[in-house]
Scaffold this active site. Structure first.
Site, mmCIF file in Angstrom:
data_model
loop_
_atom_site.group_PDB
_atom_site.id
_atom_site.type_symbol
_atom_site.label_atom_id
_atom_site.label_comp_id
_atom_site.label_asym_id
_atom_site.label_seq_id
_atom_site.Cartn_x
_atom_site.Cartn_y
_atom_site.Cartn_z
ATOM 1 N N THR A 1 19.629 -9.450 58.380
ATOM 2 C CA THR A 1 20.950 -10.068 58.202
ATOM 3 C C THR A 1 22.007 -8.973 58.323
ATOM 4 O OG1 THR A 1 20.617 -9.940 55.798
ATOM 5 C CG2 THR A 1 20.192 -12.061 56.852
ATOM 6 N N LYS B 1 13.210 -6.616 55.029
ATOM 7 C CA LYS B 1 14.635 -6.663 55.318
ATOM 8 C C LYS B 1 15.390 -6.568 54.011
ATOM 9 C CE LYS B 1 17.247 -9.627 54.915
ATOM 10 N NZ LYS B 1 18.236 -9.941 53.800
ATOM 11 N N THR C 1 17.651 -9.303 47.218
ATOM 12 C CA THR C 1 17.581 -9.954 48.513
ATOM 13 C C THR C 1 16.829 -9.084 49.461
ATOM 14 O OG1 THR C 1 19.525 -11.299 48.392
ATOM 15 C CG2 THR C 1 18.826 -10.788 50.519
ATOM 16 N N GLU D 1 24.105 -1.446 52.275
ATOM 17 C CA GLU D 1 25.393 -1.786 52.880
ATOM 18 C C GLU D 1 26.439 -0.719 52.567
ATOM 19 O OE1 GLU D 1 24.855 -6.636 52.787
ATOM 20 O OE2 GLU D 1 25.834 -5.629 51.112
ATOM 21 N N ASN E 1 30.954 -7.092 51.990
ATOM 22 C CA ASN E 1 30.695 -8.201 51.077
ATOM 23 C C ASN E 1 31.921 -9.044 50.789
ATOM 24 O OD1 ASN E 1 27.765 -8.123 50.017
ATOM 25 N ND2 ASN E 1 28.388 -5.985 50.152
ATOM 26 N N THR F 1 32.392 -15.070 56.793
ATOM 27 C CA THR F 1 33.251 -15.371 57.943
ATOM 28 C C THR F 1 32.747 -14.730 59.206
ATOM 29 O OG1 THR F 1 34.635 -13.487 57.352
ATOM 30 C CG2 THR F 1 35.297 -15.638 56.525
#
Length: 470
Positions: free
Chosen positions: A199, A228, A239, A325, A465, A470
């Protein structure tokens, strides 16, 4: 006797990738056909070859789970030619996603036997989606069973993506036969499958290795795994999704204990942002295709396989942290000389999820007071574990030079700020907190150690985040 040959990061990949992002960079996908590369710092983590277990075939297929995805693979299928013994570890979040519930039920019904496939979609978590979400997850598994020609439930299902949205289930079901027909046991197939579950990941996470077991020294076994995850990572579990496959024969009763021990020292010892997701699943499948004696909990092979699996899971889980991230640092925090392991682990976890520690590391600030503060407020720590006048904090550089002592037995050191800044320039850093045995230190006791891996917080983490949907 045990021989290990690991195929992991092997430098630049033979094939090329493109990273396609949305308006602010939060969705990163891959196209092996494009004449570009992944970012230089990440390229070293992609294997250019592998040693994959016999009897397993995999594929990564484009569905378009998210409407904006018009060509990138987002459906992964892992399948064994023969039924496997299997085990899985799932999220502890109370809002367990539909695929988690269905996979749990399947494993319970089959008692860890007869599992043949794992199907995974990215782009939608199928979490908090009610009865319809459960039906969607079940239909994915049933469609794979149909392709396998099996009437009994034999497929585990996983999903990852945005919470609270229904799957475009018709599109997924239509493409499962295509995914099945594309199954292969080549390196490119494994890499494409690892890409399909991504993702916000910046690179697919795939490793493999060979090993032997004491009872069958002449047989070379293989172990492969993909995972992942880049955000909402703070197990138990976060996650992240993962699938580990081996062609070694493992008795069903040994699978869950092997996996639990491996996960406790790997996937449950990492943190990116302190959030625990609704979907986490790590599955372990063994088909025995390489032959030999089945591994049981009472055999010498069990201990040998436990070491292999734990080390392997650690290597795989660390790739998740390296892809955090917005992360710029990979940090190991090692709690030494604790009276008990669990207290050491809780302290390591507290440091790993502290925003103040993480932002200080991003800013290359040797603010050891934030580390010490986290040690002091860690919850659930046994009385007598932390004795201030016995506690020491150090930075361990990656270049092998002497550690930089920040606090020794509760007394602050005069810190060489220039050297501290130089150490913090590197991507990798190890923080050592020595508890001096706590209240047992005077008796020469308290030698337990726990390790956690985490990353820093950067401006990009907020950007990614803040604009995720969007």
């Amino acid at each position: 006797m045990m021989i290990l040959t690991k195929t992991g990061p092997l430098g630049p990949v033979t094939n090329s990738f493109i990273i396609a992002t949305t308006r602010r960079g939060q969705i990163r996908l891959y196209n092996i056909l494009q004449d570009t590369t992944i970012p230089e710092p990440k390229r070293k983590h992609i294997p250019s070859s592998g040693t994959y277990p016999k009897g397993f075939r995999v594929s990564g297929t484009h569905v378009g789970v998210k409407a904006a995805n018009t060509k990138y693979p987002d459906l992964a299928l892992i399948s064994s030619d023969e039924p496997c013994t299997a085990a899985a570890v799932f999220t502890t979040n109370k809002f367990q996603a539909a695929p988690v519930q269905i996979s749990k039920l399947t494993l319970d019904q089959r008692k860890g036997k007869g599992i043949q496939s794992v199907v995974i979609n990215s782009g939608c978590a199928n979490a908090v989606t009610g009865k319809g979400g459960l039906e969607d997850a079940q239909s994915m598994a049933s469609k794979v069973d149909e392709c396998n020609g099996i009437s009994e439930p034999s497929t585990l299902v996983m999903s990852t993506g945005v919470i609270g949205q229904r799957l475009p289930i018709s599109k997924i079901l239509d493409k499962i036969p295509t995914a099945y027909s594309n199954l292969a046991n080549t390196h490119n197939a494994w890499l494409a499958t690892a890409r399909a579950i991504c993702t916000t990941d910046t690179f697919p996470k795939l490793i493999s290795q060979t090993f032997t077991l004491p009872s069958s020294p002449g047989i070379t076994y293989s172990l492969a795994g993909m995972t992942k995850g880049a955000g909402m990572i703070h197990p138990n579990m976060a996650t992240l999704l993962g699938v580990l496959c081996t062609d070694a024969p493992v008795d069903a009763s040994a699978m869950k204990p092997l996996l639990l021990q491996a996960v406790s020292r790997s996937f449950n010892s990492i943190s990116i942002d302190g959030d625990t997701s609704t979907n986490d699943t790590i599955a372990f499948l063994a088909n025995g295709a390489a032959g030999g004696q089945p591994v049981t909990s009472s055999s010498a092979d069990y201990t040998a396989l436990q070491k292999v699996l734990t080390s392997f899971a650690q290597s795989l889980s660390q790739l998740v942290v390296r892809d955090g991230e917005g992360a710029t640092k990979f940090v190991t925090v090692r709690i030494q000389n604790s009276p008990c392991y669990e207290s050491a682990r809780r302290i390591a976890s507290t440091i790993a999820r502290s925003p103040l520690v993480k932002t200080a590391l991003y800013g290359r600030d040797a603010n050891w007071g934030r580390i010490l503060c986290a040690v002091g407020y860690a919850d659930g720590v046994t009385e007598g574990t932390v004795i201030p006048e016995r506690t020491s904090v150090s930075f361990k550089p990656v270049d092998g030079s002497p550690v930089l002592r920040l606090l020794v037995n509760g007394e602050p050191e005069v810190v060489d700020e220039e050297r501290a800044s130089a150490i913090l320039q590197d991507e990798d850093l190890e923080i050592i907190v020595d508890l001096g045995g706590g209240s047992k230190g005077e008796k020469g006791l308290g030698g337990e150690e726990a390790v956690y891996w985490f990353c820093d917080f950067s401006h990009e983490y907020v950007t990614i985040n803040g604009d995720y949907r969007t």
